[in-house]
Motif scaffolding. Structure first.
Motif, PDB file in Angstrom:
ATOM      1  N   ALA A  44      11.327  -5.136 -10.164  1.00 61.62           N
ATOM      2  CA  ALA A  44      11.607  -6.526  -9.813  1.00 61.62           C
ATOM      3  C   ALA A  44      12.845  -6.633  -8.948  1.00 61.62           C
ATOM      4  CB  ALA A  44      11.782  -7.346 -11.091  1.00 61.62           C
ATOM      5  N   LEU A  45      13.825  -5.797  -9.205  1.00 62.99           N
ATOM      6  CA  LEU A  45      15.045  -5.807  -8.398  1.00 62.99           C
ATOM      7  C   LEU A  45      14.741  -5.433  -6.953  1.00 62.99           C
ATOM      8  CD1 LEU A  45      18.137  -6.037  -8.244  1.00 62.99           C
ATOM      9  CD2 LEU A  45      18.270  -3.638  -9.004  1.00 62.99           C
ATOM     10  N   VAL A  46      13.910  -4.418  -6.751  1.00 62.34           N
ATOM     11  CA  VAL A  46      13.517  -4.040  -5.393  1.00 62.34           C
ATOM     12  C   VAL A  46      12.853  -5.210  -4.685  1.00 62.34           C
ATOM     13  CG1 VAL A  46      11.973  -2.587  -4.033  1.00 62.34           C
ATOM     14  CG2 VAL A  46      13.309  -1.582  -5.876  1.00 62.34           C
ATOM     15  N   GLU A  47      11.895  -5.844  -5.349  1.00 63.34           N
ATOM     16  CA  GLU A  47      11.174  -6.947  -4.718  1.00 63.34           C
ATOM     17  C   GLU A  47      12.098  -8.121  -4.421  1.00 63.34           C
ATOM     18  OE1 GLU A  47       8.337  -6.955  -3.510  1.00 63.34           O
ATOM     19  OE2 GLU A  47       7.163  -5.399  -4.485  1.00 63.34           O
ATOM     20  N   ALA A  48      12.980  -8.443  -5.341  1.00 64.55           N
ATOM     21  CA  ALA A  48      13.877  -9.587  -5.150  1.00 64.55           C
ATOM     22  C   ALA A  48      14.838  -9.355  -3.991  1.00 64.55           C
ATOM     23  CB  ALA A  48      14.655  -9.866  -6.439  1.00 64.55           C
ATOM     24  N   VAL A  49      15.411  -8.158  -3.914  1.00 63.88           N
ATOM     25  CA  VAL A  49      16.367  -7.876  -2.843  1.00 63.88           C
ATOM     26  C   VAL A  49      15.655  -7.823  -1.498  1.00 63.88           C
ATOM     27  CG1 VAL A  49      17.982  -6.161  -1.930  1.00 63.88           C
ATOM     28  CG2 VAL A  49      18.001  -6.726  -4.366  1.00 63.88           C
ATOM     29  N   GLU A  50      14.506  -7.178  -1.439  1.00 62.91           N
ATOM     30  CA  GLU A  50      13.746  -7.153  -0.188  1.00 62.91           C
ATOM     31  C   GLU A  50      13.449  -8.572   0.301  1.00 62.91           C
ATOM     32  OE1 GLU A  50      11.183  -2.970  -0.121  1.00 62.91           O
ATOM     33  OE2 GLU A  50      10.188  -4.856  -0.633  1.00 62.91           O
ATOM     34  N   ALA A  74       0.819  -1.208   0.000  1.00 61.45           N
ATOM     35  CA  ALA A  74       0.000   0.000   0.000  1.00 61.45           C
ATOM     36  C   ALA A  74       0.855   1.261   0.000  1.00 61.45           C
ATOM     37  CB  ALA A  74      -0.927  -0.007   1.216  1.00 61.45           C
ATOM     38  N   LEU A  75       1.916   1.273   0.796  1.00 63.89           N
ATOM     39  CA  LEU A  75       2.768   2.459   0.896  1.00 63.89           C
ATOM     40  C   LEU A  75       3.481   2.775  -0.413  1.00 63.89           C
ATOM     41  CD1 LEU A  75       4.357   1.937   4.433  1.00 63.89           C
ATOM     42  CD2 LEU A  75       2.666   3.655   3.782  1.00 63.89           C
ATOM     43  N   THR A  76       3.777   1.757  -1.207  1.00 63.08           N
ATOM     44  CA  THR A  76       4.456   1.970  -2.491  1.00 63.08           C
ATOM     45  C   THR A  76       3.491   2.011  -3.662  1.00 63.08           C
ATOM     46  OG1 THR A  76       4.826  -0.414  -2.747  1.00 63.08           O
ATOM     47  CG2 THR A  76       6.560   0.856  -1.655  1.00 63.08           C
ATOM     48  N   GLY A  77       2.209   1.881  -3.387  1.00 65.63           N
ATOM     49  CA  GLY A  77       1.244   1.874  -4.470  1.00 65.63           C
ATOM     50  C   GLY A  77       1.402   0.688  -5.405  1.00 65.63           C
ATOM     51  N   GLY A  78       2.023  -0.380  -4.924  1.00 65.86           N
ATOM     52  CA  GLY A  78       2.244  -1.550  -5.765  1.00 65.86           C
ATOM     53  C   GLY A  78       3.231  -1.322  -6.885  1.00 65.86           C
ATOM     54  N   LEU A  79       4.010  -0.241  -6.818  1.00 64.79           N
ATOM     55  CA  LEU A  79       4.912   0.130  -7.910  1.00 64.79           C
ATOM     56  C   LEU A  79       5.913  -0.977  -8.231  1.00 64.79           C
ATOM     57  CD1 LEU A  79       6.099   2.371  -9.807  1.00 64.79           C
ATOM     58  CD2 LEU A  79       7.549   3.042  -7.865  1.00 64.79           C
ATOM     59  N   HIS A  80       6.601  -1.444  -7.223  1.00 63.50           N
ATOM     60  CA  HIS A  80       7.640  -2.452  -7.450  1.00 63.50           C
ATOM     61  C   HIS A  80       7.031  -3.821  -7.738  1.00 63.50           C
ATOM     62  CE1 HIS A  80       9.929   0.806  -5.894  1.00 63.50           C
ATOM     63  NE2 HIS A  80       9.504   0.648  -4.661  1.00 63.50           N
ATOM     64  N   LEU A  97      23.130  -8.946  -1.692  1.00 58.79           N
ATOM     65  CA  LEU A  97      24.118  -8.882  -2.779  1.00 58.79           C
ATOM     66  C   LEU A  97      23.942 -10.007  -3.802  1.00 58.79           C
ATOM     67  CD1 LEU A  97      27.255  -7.703  -0.758  1.00 58.79           C
ATOM     68  CD2 LEU A  97      25.587  -6.339  -2.046  1.00 58.79           C
ATOM     69  N   PRO A  98      23.820 -11.276  -3.389  1.00 58.26           N
ATOM     70  CA  PRO A  98      23.593 -12.319  -4.396  1.00 58.26           C
ATOM     71  C   PRO A  98      22.273 -12.156  -5.132  1.00 58.26           C
ATOM     72  CG  PRO A  98      24.330 -13.277  -2.322  1.00 58.26           C
ATOM     73  CD  PRO A  98      23.995 -11.848  -2.045  1.00 58.26           C
ATOM     74  N   ALA A  99      21.230 -11.724  -4.441  1.00 62.81           N
ATOM     75  CA  ALA A  99      19.932 -11.553  -5.094  1.00 62.81           C
ATOM     76  C   ALA A  99      20.000 -10.478  -6.167  1.00 62.81           C
ATOM     77  CB  ALA A  99      18.863 -11.201  -4.058  1.00 62.81           C
ATOM     78  N   ALA A 100      20.622  -9.344  -5.847  1.00 66.74           N
ATOM     79  CA  ALA A 100      20.750  -8.269  -6.832  1.00 66.74           C
ATOM     80  C   ALA A 100      21.566  -8.731  -8.031  1.00 66.74           C
ATOM     81  CB  ALA A 100      21.400  -7.052  -6.180  1.00 66.74           C
ATOM     82  N   ALA A 101      22.672  -9.414  -7.772  1.00 67.67           N
ATOM     83  CA  ALA A 101      23.521  -9.899  -8.867  1.00 67.67           C
ATOM     84  C   ALA A 101      22.761 -10.884  -9.749  1.00 67.67           C
ATOM     85  CB  ALA A 101      24.776 -10.552  -8.290  1.00 67.67           C
ATOM     86  N   ALA A 102      21.975 -11.772  -9.145  1.00 68.06           N
ATOM     87  CA  ALA A 102      21.240 -12.774  -9.912  1.00 68.06           C
ATOM     88  C   ALA A 102      20.189 -12.131 -10.811  1.00 68.06           C
ATOM     89  CB  ALA A 102      20.588 -13.778  -8.965  1.00 68.06           C
ATOM     90  N   ARG A 112      16.621  -0.404  -2.411  1.00 67.68           N
ATOM     91  CA  ARG A 112      16.605   0.854  -3.167  1.00 67.68           C
ATOM     92  C   ARG A 112      18.012   1.337  -3.494  1.00 67.68           C
ATOM     93  NH1 ARG A 112      12.491  -0.527  -0.690  1.00 67.68           N
ATOM     94  NH2 ARG A 112      10.403  -0.037  -1.487  1.00 67.68           N
ATOM     95  N   TRP A 113      18.977   0.958  -2.695  1.00 69.82           N
ATOM     96  CA  TRP A 113      20.368   1.224  -3.074  1.00 69.82           C
ATOM     97  C   TRP A 113      20.754   0.414  -4.311  1.00 69.82           C
ATOM     98  CZ3 TRP A 113      24.369  -2.473  -2.927  1.00 69.82           C
ATOM     99  CH2 TRP A 113      25.635  -1.972  -3.285  1.00 69.82           C
ATOM    100  N   ALA A 114      20.333  -0.851  -4.365  1.00 72.66           N
ATOM    101  CA  ALA A 114      20.637  -1.691  -5.523  1.00 72.66           C
ATOM    102  C   ALA A 114      20.063  -1.098  -6.799  1.00 72.66           C
ATOM    103  CB  ALA A 114      20.096  -3.101  -5.297  1.00 72.66           C
ATOM    104  N   VAL A 115      18.863  -0.537  -6.706  1.00 72.63           N
ATOM    105  CA  VAL A 115      18.252   0.088  -7.882  1.00 72.63           C
ATOM    106  C   VAL A 115      19.033   1.324  -8.307  1.00 72.63           C
ATOM    107  CG1 VAL A 115      16.215   1.345  -8.678  1.00 72.63           C
ATOM    108  CG2 VAL A 115      15.955  -0.819  -7.477  1.00 72.63           C
ATOM    109  N   ALA A 116      19.454   2.127  -7.347  1.00 80.31           N
ATOM    110  CA  ALA A 116      20.227   3.328  -7.684  1.00 80.31           C
ATOM    111  C   ALA A 116      21.498   2.959  -8.443  1.00 80.31           C
ATOM    112  CB  ALA A 116      20.571   4.101  -6.411  1.00 80.31           C
TER     113      ALA A 116
END
Length: 252
Positions: free
Chosen positions: A231-237, A71-77, A207-212, A143-147
């Protein structure tokens, strides 16, 4: 502060100054503040989790916390995760995958991927060893991984919000995002009980999730897209949350 408010407006549904549509330069500058927005989101989730702990069953509490995050992200990620699942697993050529990711309809891969993601998040939140620290770290590291990905890797499309961020973000934004992230890691590691353990768990997951995700996306597409960023945000979270459930023996 303009860039920070732009990041808050873009990544969340929280109230922020400004009503005009975000312009491309503002979106680019906002990238540096993505982890700072992650602190706010993670803090709200941690507070909500603490407020209902012991009041309702752990499984129900986890569903409420995960739902609040959506809800806080509006389902964006989450929307990006669904489109990425359909595109990367459903197309036969890079062009077809990009076309599928543009399609507003949801396919079988999106349904399966979205369901598994939500189940994994709920299961993890209900079993976190250090809930408050892990919820904050998951939000910040994602969010750092996305940046980093926005600046470091090519973009596949010629237009769109992702293109605007890519064209107007650079080393300064990555440096700022990294600075905020390091400050959070140090603050959690030094300021909270068992904080060092929580930080190590989070990094082992993130780190492995972002790399994958980035490796797979680059193999299947000519570049990243806004959906891949989501997708990167969701995977890393999710990876950080899952790592936060492990019962390691002894202090780290």
């Amino acid at each position: 502060m303009t860039a920070f408010w732009a990041a808050l407006r873009f990544l969340t549904v929280l109230p922020a100054p400004g009503r005009r549509p975000l312009q491309a330069p503002a979106l680019g500058r906002a990238v540096g503040y993505f982890p700072l927005v992650g602190v706010i989101l993670g803090g709200l989730l941690a507070a909500a989790n603490a407020a209902v702990t012991g009041v309702i069953a752990p499984d129900v509490r986890a569903v409420l916390v995960v739902g609040l995050g959506l809800a806080l992200t509006g389902g964006l990620h989450f929307d990006g995760w669904l489109d990425t699942c359909d595109g990367l697993f459903g197309g036969h050529t890079p062009e077809e995958r990009l076309r599928i990711m543009r399609d507003e309809h949801v396919g079988a891969f999106a349904v399966a991927g979205g369901g598994l993601l939500l189940l994994a998040k709920c299961a993890a939140v209900s079993n976190l060893v250090h809930p408050a620290a892990t919820l904050v770290l998951a939000s910040v590291l994602a969010r750092w991984a996305v940046a980093v990905a926005i600046v470091a890797l090519p973009y596949a499309r010629t237009a769109g919000l992702g293109r605007a961020m890519k064209d107007h973000a650079g080393p300064r934004e990555v440096g700022l995002a990294t600075l905020f992230t390091v400050l959070v890691l140090v603050g959690v590691g030094m300021g909270l009980p068992a904080g060092r353990e929580a930080v190590i768990r989070a990094l082992v997951g993130a780190l492995p999730a972002a790399a994958a995700v980035l490796y797979w996306a680059r193999k299947r597409l000519p570049g990243l897209t806004g959906d891949v960023y989501g997708a990167l945000v969701e995977a890393v979270e999710t990876a950080v949350l899952l790592a936060g459930t492990s019962r390691w023996v002894g202090p780290l």
